[in-house]
Enzyme design. Structure first.
Site, PDB file in Angstrom:
ATOM      1  N   CYS A   1      -2.344   9.281   1.979  1.00 56.84           N
ATOM      2  CA  CYS A   1      -1.980   8.648   0.706  1.00 56.84           C
ATOM      3  C   CYS A   1      -3.008   9.011  -0.350  1.00 56.84           C
ATOM      4  CB  CYS A   1      -1.877   7.139   0.870  1.00 56.84           C
ATOM      5  SG  CYS A   1      -3.320   6.427   1.644  1.00 56.84           S
TER       6      CYS A   1
ATOM      7  N   GLU B   1       0.880  -1.180   0.000  1.00 52.85           N
ATOM      8  CA  GLU B   1       0.000   0.000   0.000  1.00 52.85           C
ATOM      9  C   GLU B   1       0.907   1.216   0.000  1.00 52.85           C
ATOM     10  OE1 GLU B   1      -3.268  -0.092  -0.127  1.00 52.85           O
ATOM     11  OE2 GLU B   1      -3.698  -2.179   0.375  1.00 52.85           O
TER      12      GLU B   1
HETATM   13  P1  NAD Z   1       8.084   5.411   4.762  1.00 57.09           P
HETATM   14  O1  NAD Z   1       8.152   4.636   3.496  1.00 57.09           O
HETATM   15  O2  NAD Z   1       9.185   6.344   5.062  1.00 57.09           O
HETATM   16  O3  NAD Z   1       7.968   4.412   6.013  1.00 57.09           O
HETATM   17  C1  NAD Z   1       6.914   3.479   6.117  1.00 57.09           C
HETATM   18  C2  NAD Z   1       7.343   2.303   6.964  1.00 57.09           C
HETATM   19  O4  NAD Z   1       8.295   1.513   6.243  1.00 57.09           O
HETATM   20  C3  NAD Z   1       8.039   2.668   8.277  1.00 57.09           C
HETATM   21  O5  NAD Z   1       7.571   1.802   9.279  1.00 57.09           O
HETATM   22  C4  NAD Z   1       9.506   2.437   7.972  1.00 57.09           C
HETATM   23  O6  NAD Z   1      10.284   2.163   9.101  1.00 57.09           O
HETATM   24  C5  NAD Z   1       9.416   1.232   7.064  1.00 57.09           C
HETATM   25  N1  NAD Z   1      10.558   1.022   6.156  1.00 57.09           N
HETATM   26  C6  NAD Z   1      11.235   1.951   5.465  1.00 57.09           C
HETATM   27  N2  NAD Z   1      12.170   1.357   4.691  1.00 57.09           N
HETATM   28  C7  NAD Z   1      12.057   0.027   4.886  1.00 57.09           C
HETATM   29  C8  NAD Z   1      12.737  -1.120   4.380  1.00 57.09           C
HETATM   30  N3  NAD Z   1      13.716  -1.005   3.492  1.00 57.09           N
HETATM   31  N4  NAD Z   1      12.346  -2.342   4.797  1.00 57.09           N
HETATM   32  C9  NAD Z   1      11.328  -2.483   5.674  1.00 57.09           C
HETATM   33  N5  NAD Z   1      10.668  -1.434   6.215  1.00 57.09           N
HETATM   34  C10 NAD Z   1      11.025  -0.193   5.820  1.00 57.09           C
HETATM   35  O7  NAD Z   1       6.673   6.190   4.715  1.00 57.09           O
HETATM   36  P2  NAD Z   1       6.101   7.331   5.686  1.00 57.09           P
HETATM   37  O8  NAD Z   1       6.829   8.604   5.453  1.00 57.09           O
HETATM   38  O9  NAD Z   1       5.961   6.813   7.078  1.00 57.09           O
HETATM   39  O10 NAD Z   1       4.596   7.466   5.125  1.00 57.09           O
HETATM   40  C11 NAD Z   1       4.233   8.236   4.031  1.00 57.09           C
HETATM   41  C12 NAD Z   1       4.089   7.414   2.777  1.00 57.09           C
HETATM   42  O11 NAD Z   1       3.197   6.321   2.998  1.00 57.09           O
HETATM   43  C13 NAD Z   1       3.469   8.187   1.629  1.00 57.09           C
HETATM   44  O12 NAD Z   1       4.131   7.860   0.428  1.00 57.09           O
HETATM   45  C14 NAD Z   1       2.028   7.712   1.605  1.00 57.09           C
HETATM   46  O13 NAD Z   1       1.380   7.862   0.359  1.00 57.09           O
HETATM   47  C15 NAD Z   1       2.196   6.275   1.981  1.00 57.09           C
HETATM   48  N6  NAD Z   1       0.966   5.704   2.521  1.00 57.09           N
HETATM   49  C16 NAD Z   1       0.258   4.842   1.734  1.00 57.09           C
HETATM   50  C17 NAD Z   1      -0.944   4.324   2.194  1.00 57.09           C
HETATM   51  C18 NAD Z   1      -1.770   3.399   1.332  1.00 57.09           C
HETATM   52  O14 NAD Z   1      -2.648   2.730   1.878  1.00 57.09           O
HETATM   53  N7  NAD Z   1      -1.527   3.296   0.032  1.00 57.09           N
HETATM   54  C19 NAD Z   1      -1.416   4.663   3.477  1.00 57.09           C
HETATM   55  C20 NAD Z   1      -0.658   5.523   4.263  1.00 57.09           C
HETATM   56  C21 NAD Z   1       0.544   6.034   3.766  1.00 57.09           C
END
Ligand code: NAD
Length: 504
Positions: free
Chosen positions: A292, A258
């Site tokens: 998102c 997601e």
């Molecule tokens: P992010 O990608 O920085 O982090 C999200 C999560 O992923 C965190 O828990 C982080 O620790 C983890 N993470 C990061 N790199 C990783 C890796 N290599 N391996 C495993 N885990 C890893 O995102 P953010 O800044 O917290 O959130 C914003 C983003 O999330 C935006 O792009 C938004 O559109 C998206 N988002 C999408 C949805 C959806 O349902 N499509 C919902 C909410 C947020």
């Protein structure tokens, strides 16, 4: 200790988090409201994650044998606990991630809604019966639990995304290991404590059924790489998904991704402009543009674009920016300084690509100097340039223009992301075309409703760089189970399919 830190502590204790869950060093948790430190939490790494997966895997072996409607009872109790703790958890969400209190409460309501949905679903894990081509045979499919479901979540929906995944995983017979965003560990501790209350009332759930791991990408990666985590449901940026997706695939695990969106609204000549303006404001500036599904692009017909932009600028000029805890605030802070800097970089790039920028600065909020409060921006673009194709997680709304619907659809679909979309029109042909196979290419496609604020009853997710995963309602539960096709022979013969003869 600041007032906000005091309030955070009392909320945590009221929600059942014990003092030993807090530390004096480790992850420093700050509130976006004023940038102050509100707590420290010990950071866990790869070894802790692997230990959590092992525990959850043992718990899975027992949980999968408990009948699904009985598993639903645990989720029903969780829903009751969430109802009892809605205000405190909603407030903690506001303090930790900065969304306005009404949205904090809305996020908890979403958790309650998915609990109700999952309880009903626990009695409806249906398979099909299928006509067999062989006499005296019956075919059917059964759905079975998968294993450990690893949940990786983002900061902007710190609790709802956990519940979407966890409620379905639990009724489906899976155990859960949750790695929340390192920016929002306190709300995660609160959810764990609330679930603990439900587990105590439930009685005989296996230990390790739900494990929480607080850490950064390193802990997330260990979860992603662990073969006992049968499912990885990861919510976050496309950058994260690009790292996670191939790693899960390389061990033939299942992933539910997601990721980012770049959501648009087409505003057609017949649109009710007053409704469109209200929908645009909520979708583009709500949660300070950090959903998102936030609206990032308006594709307006030439005949109404000037009037629409003028109305939007008028509405934007009066938007109340301020502390998300105060009544009347509609725009709260961005999560942190880095997020504000990214917004500024995108606005600069937009200007270089020919955009005309309205708003977009830093608002000053009394007594909240350490918070990064944005003035939402409207940017009129001459074309859909690189910056418009990129998701900037901030309240920037790009305006593009079109002259016929084919051109609008081309602009609409010509971005790498495919999460949410909408059209404002009173023309039935346009509305149906937008929702048709030749229309929007997104996972969510609305008419006369903005792109954000989905209900839990539908499957949630999107295509292309959004990752293709589906969570929440409809038949998204199937993503948390494995399907077995069963053929039963109740005859005294052994006929082979396709008429094959193999007599011995
Ligand atoms: P992010 O990608 O920085 O982090 C999200 C999560 O992923 C965190 O828990 C982080 O620790 C983890 N993470 C990061 N790199 C990783 C890796 N290599 N391996 C495993 N885990 C890893 O995102 P953010 O800044 O917290 O959130 C914003 C983003 O999330 C935006 O792009 C938004 O559109 C998206 N988002 C999408 C949805 C959806 O349902 N499509 C919902 C909410 C947020």
């Amino acid at each position: 200790m600041s007032n906000l830190a005091q309030e955070t502590k009392s909320l945590l204790f009221a929600l059942g988090v014990s003092a030993d869950k807090l530390a004096t060093s480790g992850i420093e948790v700050t509130s976006p409201i004023d940038g102050s430190i509100i707590a420290h939490v010990a950071e866990q790494g790869a070894a802790d994650t692997n230990a959590a997966v092992n525990k959850a895997h043992e718990a899975f072996k027992k949980w999968r044998t408990i009948p699904a409607p009985a598993r639903g009872e645990l989720v029903r109790l969780l829903g009751e606990e969430l109802r009892a703790h809605k205000e405190a958890l909603g407030k903690l969400v506001t303090i930790e991630c900065g969304k306005i209190y009404s949205e904090g409460l809305g996020e908890v309501q979403e958790m309650i809604d998915i609990c109700d949905f999952a309880v009903g679903q626990s009695r409806q894990l249906y398979g099909k019966t299928i006509a067999s081509e062989r006499p005296g045979h019956r075919m059917m499919e059964t759905w079975h639990p998968m294993g450990v479901c690893g949940v990786i979540s983002a900061f902007n929906f710190p609790v709802a995304v956990w519940s979407w995944n966890t409620c379905l995983a639990l009724i489906c017979g899976d155990s859960v290991v949750w790695k929340p965003s390192e920016k929002t560990p306190l709300t995660a501790l609160a959810c764990e404590a609330i679930l603990q209350k439900a587990l105590e009332r439930f009685g005989d759930a296996p230990e390790g059924l739900h494990e929480l791991v607080i850490g950064g990408p390193e802990a997330g990666q260990a979860l992603v790489d662990n073969p006992k985590a049968a499912i990885i449901s990861a919510t976050g940026s496309t950058r994260m998904g690009a790292a996670v997706g191939p790693r899960v695939a390389s061990r033939f695990g299942r992933s539910i991704l997601e990721l980012g969106g770049n959501n648009a609204m087409v505003v057609a000549p017949s649109a009710d402009l007053d409704m469109a303006v209200r929908a645009i404001c909520f979708s583009a500036v709500g949660t300070a543009g950090q959903r998102c599904t936030s609206l990032r692009r308006v594709i307006a017909h030439d005949s109404i674009a000037d009037e629409l932009v003028a109305s939007l600028k008028k509405a934007y000029a009066t938007l109340p920016v301020g502390s998300p805890l105060e009544d009347g605030t509609l725009v709260g802070p961005l999560i942190d300084e880095q997020s504000f800097d990214t917004m500024q970089t995108s606005l600069k790039q937009a200007a270089e690509e020919g955009g005309s920028v309205f708003g977009g600065g830093r608002a000053s909020v009394d007594g909240k100097d350490g918070g990064f409060y944005p003035t939402p921006a409207i940017v009129e673009m001459p074309a859909q340039s690189d910056v418009v194709r990129t998701e900037t997680f901030a309240p920037i709304l790009y305006i593009l223009r079109y002259s016929d619907l084919d051109q609008a659809l081309e602009l609409h679909n010509e971005v790498p992301q495919g999460l949410s979309s909408c059209i404002f029109t009173l023309n039935m042909r346009e509305a149906e075309t937008f929702m048709s196979a030749a229309g929007s290419d997104c996972g969510i496609c609305n008419v006369n409703i903005g792109p954000s604020g989905a209900e839990i009853g539908g499957a949630f997710g999107g295509e292309k760089e959004t990752g293709g995963g589906r969570e929440s309602g409809s038949d998204a539960w199937k993503g948390y189970m494995r399907r077995a096709t069963n053929t039963v022979n109740y005859s005294a013969e052994l006929p082979l399919a396709q008429g094959v003869k193999f007599d011995i």
